[in-house]
Design a protein around this motif. Sequence first.
Motif, PDB file in Angstrom:
ATOM      1  N   GLY A  16     -34.014 -27.617 -14.199  1.00  0.00           N
ATOM      2  CA  GLY A  16     -35.060 -28.601 -14.462  1.00  0.00           C
ATOM      3  C   GLY A  16     -35.970 -28.236 -15.624  1.00  0.00           C
ATOM      4  O   GLY A  16     -36.807 -29.049 -16.031  1.00  0.00           O
ATOM      5  N   LYS A  19     -32.966 -27.268 -20.162  1.00  0.00           N
ATOM      6  CA  LYS A  19     -31.937 -26.606 -20.975  1.00  0.00           C
ATOM      7  C   LYS A  19     -30.947 -27.629 -21.531  1.00  0.00           C
ATOM      8  O   LYS A  19     -30.653 -27.640 -22.719  1.00  0.00           O
ATOM      9  CB  LYS A  19     -31.155 -25.581 -20.133  1.00  0.00           C
ATOM     10  CG  LYS A  19     -32.009 -24.514 -19.496  1.00  0.00           C
ATOM     11  CD  LYS A  19     -31.187 -23.567 -18.652  1.00  0.00           C
ATOM     12  CE  LYS A  19     -30.544 -24.197 -17.431  1.00  0.00           C
ATOM     13  NZ  LYS A  19     -31.507 -24.652 -16.406  1.00  0.00           N
ATOM     14  N   THR A  21     -31.224 -30.842 -21.868  1.00  0.00           N
ATOM     15  CA  THR A  21     -31.855 -31.812 -22.778  1.00  0.00           C
ATOM     16  C   THR A  21     -32.058 -31.193 -24.161  1.00  0.00           C
ATOM     17  O   THR A  21     -31.772 -31.815 -25.183  1.00  0.00           O
ATOM     18  CB  THR A  21     -33.221 -32.267 -22.196  1.00  0.00           C
ATOM     19  OG1 THR A  21     -33.010 -32.689 -20.847  1.00  0.00           O
ATOM     20  CG2 THR A  21     -33.809 -33.401 -22.994  1.00  0.00           C
ATOM     21  N   ARG A 138     -35.238 -36.170 -12.163  1.00  0.00           N
ATOM     22  CA  ARG A 138     -33.869 -36.287 -12.679  1.00  0.00           C
ATOM     23  C   ARG A 138     -32.994 -37.055 -11.703  1.00  0.00           C
ATOM     24  O   ARG A 138     -32.078 -37.775 -12.105  1.00  0.00           O
ATOM     25  CB  ARG A 138     -33.310 -34.876 -12.925  1.00  0.00           C
ATOM     26  CG  ARG A 138     -31.964 -34.852 -13.576  1.00  0.00           C
ATOM     27  CD  ARG A 138     -31.593 -33.453 -14.031  1.00  0.00           C
ATOM     28  NE  ARG A 138     -31.571 -32.508 -12.922  1.00  0.00           N
ATOM     29  CZ  ARG A 138     -31.398 -31.196 -13.051  1.00  0.00           C
ATOM     30  NH1 ARG A 138     -31.259 -30.673 -14.233  1.00  0.00           N
ATOM     31  NH2 ARG A 138     -31.372 -30.403 -12.001  1.00  0.00           N
ATOM     32  N   ASN A 169     -40.709 -25.414 -22.901  1.00  0.00           N
ATOM     33  CA  ASN A 169     -40.320 -26.813 -23.133  1.00  0.00           C
ATOM     34  C   ASN A 169     -41.410 -27.750 -22.622  1.00  0.00           C
ATOM     35  O   ASN A 169     -41.272 -28.374 -21.577  1.00  0.00           O
ATOM     36  CB  ASN A 169     -38.981 -27.096 -22.447  1.00  0.00           C
ATOM     37  CG  ASN A 169     -38.545 -28.538 -22.632  1.00  0.00           C
ATOM     38  OD1 ASN A 169     -38.968 -29.218 -23.577  1.00  0.00           O
ATOM     39  ND2 ASN A 169     -37.709 -29.015 -21.726  1.00  0.00           N
TER      40      ASN A 169
HETATM   41  P1  ADP Z   1     -31.892 -28.272 -16.923  1.00  0.00           P
HETATM   42  O1  ADP Z   1     -30.667 -28.492 -17.792  1.00  0.00           O
HETATM   43  O2  ADP Z   1     -32.683 -27.090 -17.363  1.00  0.00           O
HETATM   44  O3  ADP Z   1     -31.599 -28.229 -15.459  1.00  0.00           O
HETATM   45  P2  ADP Z   1     -32.555 -30.999 -17.764  1.00  0.00           P
HETATM   46  O4  ADP Z   1     -32.273 -30.918 -19.225  1.00  0.00           O
HETATM   47  O5  ADP Z   1     -31.588 -31.706 -16.889  1.00  0.00           O
HETATM   48  O6  ADP Z   1     -32.856 -29.520 -17.159  1.00  0.00           O
HETATM   49  O7  ADP Z   1     -34.003 -31.642 -17.616  1.00  0.00           O
HETATM   50  C1  ADP Z   1     -34.555 -31.930 -16.344  1.00  0.00           C
HETATM   51  C2  ADP Z   1     -35.307 -33.240 -16.400  1.00  0.00           C
HETATM   52  O8  ADP Z   1     -36.483 -33.068 -17.213  1.00  0.00           O
HETATM   53  C3  ADP Z   1     -34.505 -34.370 -17.042  1.00  0.00           C
HETATM   54  O9  ADP Z   1     -34.769 -35.573 -16.330  1.00  0.00           O
HETATM   55  C4  ADP Z   1     -35.049 -34.449 -18.468  1.00  0.00           C
HETATM   56  O10 ADP Z   1     -34.964 -35.753 -18.996  1.00  0.00           O
HETATM   57  C5  ADP Z   1     -36.495 -34.016 -18.293  1.00  0.00           C
HETATM   58  N1  ADP Z   1     -37.046 -33.309 -19.463  1.00  0.00           N
HETATM   59  C6  ADP Z   1     -36.442 -32.373 -20.217  1.00  0.00           C
HETATM   60  N2  ADP Z   1     -37.262 -31.931 -21.191  1.00  0.00           N
HETATM   61  C7  ADP Z   1     -38.423 -32.598 -21.048  1.00  0.00           C
HETATM   62  C8  ADP Z   1     -39.680 -32.570 -21.752  1.00  0.00           C
HETATM   63  N3  ADP Z   1     -39.911 -31.763 -22.802  1.00  0.00           N
HETATM   64  N4  ADP Z   1     -40.655 -33.395 -21.322  1.00  0.00           N
HETATM   65  C9  ADP Z   1     -40.468 -34.213 -20.247  1.00  0.00           C
HETATM   66  N5  ADP Z   1     -39.302 -34.286 -19.544  1.00  0.00           N
HETATM   67  C10 ADP Z   1     -38.290 -33.481 -19.923  1.00  0.00           C
END
Ligand code: ADP
Length: 201
Positions: A16, A19, A21, A138, A169
């Motif tokens: 969450g 990573k 994204t 998510r 992030n």
């Molecule tokens: P991970 O790969 O680390 O598990 P994700 O990339 O799936 O995390 O991101 C988790 C959630 O947070 C997703 O719904 C994504 O759209 C959201 N998210 C990612 N980066 C940001 C950000 N900088 N600000 C707000 N929401 C974000």
Amino acid sequence: MYMARGLLLVISGPSGAGKGTICKKLLETNPQIRVSVSATTRKPRTGEVDGVNYFFIEKEKFEDMLELDEFLEYAKVYDNYYGTPKNYVLENLKNGNDVLLEIDIEGALQIKEKFKGGVFIFILPPSMEELRNRIVGRGTETEEDIKKRFGSALDEIKQVIKYDYAVVNDDLTRAKEDVEAIIRAERCKVMRVYEEIQSRF
Ligand code: ADP
Ligand code: 5GP
């Protein structure tokens, strides 16, 4: 294995943190980066495609691959196995491509043992509250899985000390630019270019 020509970029952080994204955004403007597709025994989530997000395989097949030494690293994460297929990574590094691995901490530490030139980047959320919001928002996990992932997050964050870089992030664009800055700086490291310098002068 000491010097590979491409950069081996290893990205970890709690579920969450963002990573996936950040990596997606990074790849939009950095076509020289290849992403390693991991194998996993986890079931696909809605929208995930076999061979794109992961190679979704049965536990028996995973064990066969382990036996044949086909993984660069592997780990059991939240009750499922995940592993990085070795050939793709080694081939691309040899050909001068950067390779990105988005893997858990245990796997990252295995890589650290094998690759002195790996670049280890830890992605942090701005706060635990925001982390929870993001995992829940998510909407891809069951309530039980969310608990498991959130419950591991603090212990995972304590491992940041084992990484080379920490990227918070909060703002997505800035976080992506931080990763790009790390990549640029890593390319200028003397140990990576010394041989080349010696051959020219
Ligand atoms: P991970 O790969 O680390 O598990 P994700 O990339 O799936 O995390 O991101 C988790 C959630 O947070 C997703 O719904 C994504 O759209 C959201 N998210 C990612 N980066 C940001 C950000 N900088 N600000 C707000 N929401 C974000
Ligand atoms: P998810 O199930 O959310 O896709 O991933 C769960 C965790 O497994 C994440 O921390 C992710 O980084 C990690 N992971 C994904 N692929 C690999 C891999 O090949 N090896 C290891 N060690 N961890 C992985």
